[in-house]
Design an enzyme around this catalytic site. Structure first.
Site, PDB file in Angstrom:
ATOM      1  N   ASN A  33       0.819  -1.226   0.000  1.00 20.39           N
ATOM      2  CA  ASN A  33       0.000   0.000   0.000  1.00 20.39           C
ATOM      3  C   ASN A  33       0.848   1.271   0.000  1.00 20.39           C
ATOM      4  O   ASN A  33       0.485   2.270  -0.605  1.00 20.39           O
ATOM      5  CB  ASN A  33      -0.991  -0.010   1.168  1.00 20.39           C
ATOM      6  CG  ASN A  33      -0.335  -0.189   2.511  1.00 20.39           C
ATOM      7  OD1 ASN A  33       0.751  -0.773   2.626  1.00 20.39           O
ATOM      8  ND2 ASN A  33      -0.974   0.288   3.549  1.00 20.39           N
ATOM      9  N   CYS A  61      -3.002   1.374   6.820  1.00 21.19           N
ATOM     10  CA  CYS A  61      -3.172   0.761   8.137  1.00 21.19           C
ATOM     11  C   CYS A  61      -3.818   1.755   9.090  1.00 21.19           C
ATOM     12  O   CYS A  61      -4.595   1.383   9.956  1.00 21.19           O
ATOM     13  CB  CYS A  61      -1.831   0.290   8.681  1.00 21.19           C
ATOM     14  SG  CYS A  61      -0.584   1.568   8.650  1.00 21.19           S
ATOM     15  N   GLU A  74       8.160   3.140  14.768  1.00 18.00           N
ATOM     16  CA  GLU A  74       8.962   3.646  13.671  1.00 18.00           C
ATOM     17  C   GLU A  74       8.871   5.167  13.694  1.00 18.00           C
ATOM     18  O   GLU A  74       8.115   5.731  14.460  1.00 18.00           O
ATOM     19  CB  GLU A  74       8.414   3.102  12.340  1.00 18.00           C
ATOM     20  CG  GLU A  74       8.458   1.592  12.283  1.00 18.00           C
ATOM     21  CD  GLU A  74       8.226   1.075  10.885  1.00 18.00           C
ATOM     22  OE1 GLU A  74       7.088   0.741  10.563  1.00 18.00           O
ATOM     23  OE2 GLU A  74       9.213   1.059  10.103  1.00 18.00           O
TER      24      GLU A  74
HETATM   25  O1  TXE Z   1      -0.615  -9.010   3.574  1.00 20.45           O
HETATM   26  P1  TXE Z   1       0.686  -9.799   4.042  1.00 20.45           P
HETATM   27  P2  TXE Z   1      -1.486  -9.143   2.234  1.00 20.45           P
HETATM   28  C1  TXE Z   1      -3.694  -6.035   5.627  1.00 20.45           C
HETATM   29  C2  TXE Z   1      -4.916  -5.621   4.838  1.00 20.45           C
HETATM   30  C3  TXE Z   1      -4.900  -6.553   3.679  1.00 20.45           C
HETATM   31  C4  TXE Z   1      -4.396  -7.810   4.324  1.00 20.45           C
HETATM   32  C5  TXE Z   1      -3.792  -8.840   3.404  1.00 20.45           C
HETATM   33  O2  TXE Z   1      -6.065  -5.814   5.622  1.00 20.45           O
HETATM   34  O3  TXE Z   1      -6.171  -6.743   3.118  1.00 20.45           O
HETATM   35  O4  TXE Z   1      -3.434  -7.368   5.232  1.00 20.45           O
HETATM   36  O5  TXE Z   1      -2.756  -8.272   2.624  1.00 20.45           O
HETATM   37  C6  TXE Z   1       5.061 -10.600   3.036  1.00 20.45           C
HETATM   38  N1  TXE Z   1       6.941 -14.424   5.873  1.00 20.45           N
HETATM   39  N2  TXE Z   1      -2.532  -5.216   5.350  1.00 20.45           N
HETATM   40  O6  TXE Z   1      -1.888 -10.551   2.010  1.00 20.45           O
HETATM   41  O7  TXE Z   1       0.600 -11.231   3.707  1.00 20.45           O
HETATM   42  C7  TXE Z   1       4.410 -10.252   1.718  1.00 20.45           C
HETATM   43  O8  TXE Z   1       5.139 -10.789   0.640  1.00 20.45           O
HETATM   44  C8  TXE Z   1       7.466 -13.237   5.611  1.00 20.45           C
HETATM   45  C9  TXE Z   1      -2.224  -4.189   6.312  1.00 20.45           C
HETATM   46  O9  TXE Z   1      -0.773  -8.481   1.127  1.00 20.45           O
HETATM   47  O10 TXE Z   1       0.857  -9.439   5.468  1.00 20.45           O
HETATM   48  C10 TXE Z   1       4.441  -8.735   1.784  1.00 20.45           C
HETATM   49  O11 TXE Z   1       5.744  -8.271   1.470  1.00 20.45           O
HETATM   50  N3  TXE Z   1       6.863 -12.322   4.833  1.00 20.45           N
HETATM   51  C11 TXE Z   1      -0.941  -3.564   6.094  1.00 20.45           C
HETATM   52  C12 TXE Z   1       4.146  -8.454   3.269  1.00 20.45           C
HETATM   53  O12 TXE Z   1       4.489  -9.651   3.951  1.00 20.45           O
HETATM   54  C13 TXE Z   1       5.661 -12.638   4.315  1.00 20.45           C
HETATM   55  C14 TXE Z   1      -0.352  -3.497   4.760  1.00 20.45           C
HETATM   56  C15 TXE Z   1       2.693  -8.110   3.586  1.00 20.45           C
HETATM   57  O13 TXE Z   1       1.858  -9.157   3.149  1.00 20.45           O
HETATM   58  C16 TXE Z   1       5.064 -13.882   4.571  1.00 20.45           C
HETATM   59  C17 TXE Z   1      -0.738  -4.608   3.898  1.00 20.45           C
HETATM   60  C18 TXE Z   1       5.762 -14.802   5.393  1.00 20.45           C
HETATM   61  N4  TXE Z   1       5.250 -16.005   5.701  1.00 20.45           N
HETATM   62  C19 TXE Z   1      -1.814  -5.402   4.205  1.00 20.45           C
HETATM   63  N5  TXE Z   1       3.865 -13.910   3.941  1.00 20.45           N
HETATM   64  C20 TXE Z   1      -0.540  -2.427   6.972  1.00 20.45           C
HETATM   65  N6  TXE Z   1      -0.259  -2.695   8.253  1.00 20.45           N
HETATM   66  O14 TXE Z   1      -0.425  -1.316   6.520  1.00 20.45           O
HETATM   67  C21 TXE Z   1       3.722 -12.728   3.305  1.00 20.45           C
HETATM   68  N7  TXE Z   1       4.809 -11.951   3.525  1.00 20.45           N
END
Ligand code: TXE
Length: 497
Positions: A169, A301, A478
C-alpha cells in the site's frame, strides 16, 4: 508542471508499461537474476493487467543478500563515522528528489495510487532520509552517575542486519521509514518488497548505491512472502525484523522470529476511529473524515475507517458526506481522479465481500456499496467510496479491517460513549477527534488506546513523530528518534576507577 513527469505518464498510459524499470534482485551493489531463474509479473491496478516482470526470489537469493549484508557490516560501512553515514543519507535524499518524477510515476503504476499521492510519498521518502541523516551523529548514549569511584555510560550500537518486509500500500514510504533509520544507526539491510509492488524499492536501492552507500549495505530480494519473505525472517544471520502487513502474517513472522530470538517491530493493521463531536468545525471535520478514509482508496493501516459521531449532528453530517461522495471521480491513478483503484483483484474481492456481508445482515448503506467500473478504466480494480451504518459494536463492519474505501459509522451520545466506541476493537493504531473543546480532545487522547492520536487534523505530523500500534496493531515504533532506537542495541559500560 514537469515535462519529465508528463512524458512518463503519457508513456505509461499509451504503452501500458514503462521502459527502463529495474530488473533483478539488488544484491551486493548490483542487479542479479534469481539463482533459480524464477520470474513473476506485476500488475497495473488501473487496467487490471500485467505491465512488467521481475525476479521471483527464493532462499538461495536471500542467503546471498544476507551474506552480502554481513560482509558490508564487517567492511567500510562498519567503520564509517556517524557523520559519514549522515552524508550518504543526505546525498540519497537529494537523489530521490532529483528522480522524483520517475519514482512517483512508477509507484502510481505499480500500486494504483493516485499520482499526486505517489508524489507526496516520494517527498516523504526524501524527507525520511534527510531526517535520519541529521540524526545519525546525534544518537547519544547517557552517562550514569554512580559516585566518585565509577564511570558509567551507555552506547547505542547498530543492531546488525535488519530485514524489512514491506507491504504494497505504501511501497516506497514504508521502505524509507524503515531503511533510513536502519542505515543511520549503522545497520545493513535486506528488504523484501511486496510481490504486488517491487519496483520503487529496487530503484531506491540503486539510488542509495549511487549516493555512495557501499555495496551490500542495502540489498533487495523480490518475490512472494512464502518463497522470499519467509526464508528472510527465518534466517539465523538476521538481527532484527521490521514487518508491516497483516495480523495473520505478522503472527507467523513473530513465531519464526522466536526460533532465533530475533528482535522485531510489527506494524499491523488497524480499524481506527475518528470521532466528530457536535461542537466540531463541520467543514474541517467533513474534509478530515473524507481524507482519513479515501486517501489511497482506504488502503492504509492508519485509515480513519470508523466515524464515531454524536447523534445530534449525525444525520446532517452523513447527508453531506454522502453528497460529497457522489461527485467523486474514479479512475486510473495516473489520471489523478479523486479515488484510484485498489491494489489487486484479491483486495477488491475482499472489500466487496465485507460490504456484501453487511448488506446481507441488513446494514444501511448511506453511499456507494458496489464495485465500480469507470468508463476509461473498465478492467481495473475499483470500489465505490462507501459509507455503512454500523449495527452495534460487535458488527463485523466495526470490528474487521476492510482495507478499502469503506467507512463504518457509529452513532454515540457524548464523550464517554465516543471513547468507549473508539476502544471497542482489538486494534489500537490511531485515533482521531474533531472538536473545538480542547479539554474534550485531551481527555479523548488520554483515554483511547492507540499509538497516536490526531486532534483536528487526521494524519497530522510527519517523519518526526513516532508511529506504531498496540494490541493487534503490533508493537515497536517507527519514525522519530524512537524509530532510530529500534535499530540499536544498548550497551552499558561501568568502570571502577
Ligand atoms: O498481507 P501480508 P497481504 C492487511 C490488509 C490486507 C491484508 C492482506 O487488511 O487486506 O493485510 O494483505 C510478506 N513471511 N494489510 O496478504 O501477507 C508479503 O510478501 C514473511 C495491512 O498483502 O501481510 C508482503 O511483502 N513475509 C498492512 C508483506 O508480507 C511474508 C499493509 C505483507 O503481506 C510472509 C498490507 C511470510 N510467511 C496489508 N507472507 C498495513 N499494516 O499497513 C507474506 N509476507
Amino acid at each position: 508542471m514537469s515535462a519529465v513527469r508528463d512524458s512518463l505518464v503519457e508513456e505509461a498510459l499509451a504503452t501500458g508499461t514503462l521502459k527502463g524499470l529495474p530488473d533483478g534482485h539488488f544484491i551486493d551493489g548490483r542487479f542479479v537474476a534469481s539463482e533459480a531463474g524464477g520470474r513473476m509479473e506485476s500488475f497495473d491496478p488501473g487496467r487490471g493487467a500485467a505491465f512488467a516482470g521481475f525476479a521471483a526470489g527464493t532462499a538461495a537469493d536471500v542467503d546471498a543478500a544476507v551474506a552480502a549484508a554481513r560482509r558490508a557490516l564487517a567492511g567500510e560501512w562498519g567503520r564509517a563515522t556517524p557523520a559519514e553515514r549522515g552524508r550518504v543519507l543526505n546525498r540519497l535524499a537529494a537523489l530521490i528528489r532529483d528522480n522524483a518524477d520517475r519514482l512517483a510515476v512508477v509507484e502510481s503504476l505499480d500500486s494504483g495510487k493516485r499520482l499526486v499521492e505517489a508524489e507526496g510519498d516520494v517527498r516523504g521518502a526524501a524527507r525520511a532520509f534527510e531526517y535520519y541523516a541529521g540524526a545519525a551523529d546525534k544518537l547519544h548514549g547517557a552517562s550514569i552517575p554512580l559516585g566518585p569511584d565509577y564511570v558509567g555510560f551507555t552506547i547505542e550500537e547498530p543492531i546488525g542486519v535488519a530485514a524489512q518486509i514491506i507491504p504494497w500500500n505504501y511501497p516506497l514510504s514504508t521502505a524509507a521509514r524503515g531503511i533510513a533509520p536502519a542505515l543511520a544507526a549503522g545497520c545493513a539491510v535486506v528488504a523484501k518488497p511486496a510481490e504486488q509492488t517491487p519496483f520503487t524499492c529496487l530503484m531506491l536501492a540503486e539510488l542509495a548505491h549511487r549516493a555512495g552507500l557501499p555495496a551490500g549495505v542495502f540489498n533487495v530480494v523480490t518475490g512472494t512472502g512464502r518463497e522470499a519473505g519467509a526464508p528472510l525472517t527465518d534466517h539465523p544471520s538476521i538481527d532484527h525484523i521490521t514487518f508491516t502487513g497483516s495480523v495473520d502474517t505478522g503472527i507467523r513472522v513473530m513465531q519464526t522470529a522466536a526460533k532465533h530470538v530475533t528482535r522485531l517491530v510489527l506494524e499491523l493493521g488497524g480499524k481506527s476511529p475518528l470521532a466528530v463531536m457536535a461542537d466540531a468545525d463541520p467543514d474541517a471535520a467533513l474534509n478530515g473524515v473524507m481524507e482519513a478514509i479515501f486517501e489511497n482508496a482506504g488502503q492504509i493501516c492508519s485509515a480513519g475507517s470508523r466515524l464515531v459521531i454524536e447523534r445530534s449532528i449525525a444525520d446532517g453530517f452523513i447527508d453531506r458526506l454522502a453528497g460529497r461522495m457522489e461527485g467523486l471521480s474514479i479512475g486510473h491513478g495516473l489520471r489523478n481522479p479523486a479515488i484510484g483503484p485498489v491494489n489487486s483483484a484479491a483486495q477488491l474481492a475482499k472489500i466487496a465481500g465485507h460490504v456484501e456481508q453487511a448488506k446481507a445482515a441488513g446494514n444501511i448503506i448511506h453511499a456507494g456499496g458496489n464495485i465500480a467500473r469507470p468508463s476509461n478504466a473498465a478492467d481495473g480494480w475499483f470500489f465505490q467510496p462507501t459509507v455503512v451504518a454500523a449495527r452495534g459494536v460487535k458488527d463485523p463492519i466495526v470490528q474487521e479491517e476492510i482495507f478499502g474505501p469503506v467507512l463504518a459509522v457509529q452513532v454515540v451520545d457524548g464523550l464517554d460513549e465516543a471513547i468507549a466506541a473508539a476502544n471497542c476493537t482489538d486494534y489500537a493504531l490511531v485515533a482521531g477527534i474533531y472538536t473545538r473543546d480542547l479539554s474534550k480532545a485531551y481527555r479523548y487522547a488520554r483515554a483511547v488506546d492507540a499509538g497516536q492520536v490526531y486532534i483536528n487534523e487526521y494524519f497530522a505530523g510527519g517523519i518526526e513523530v513516532p508511529f506504531g500500534g498496540n494490541r493487534k496493531s503490533g508493537f515497536g515504533r517507527e519514525k522519530g528518534m524512537e524509530g532510530l532506537r529500534s535499530y540499536c542495541k544498548l550497551k552499558s559500560v561501568v568502570a571502577r576507577i
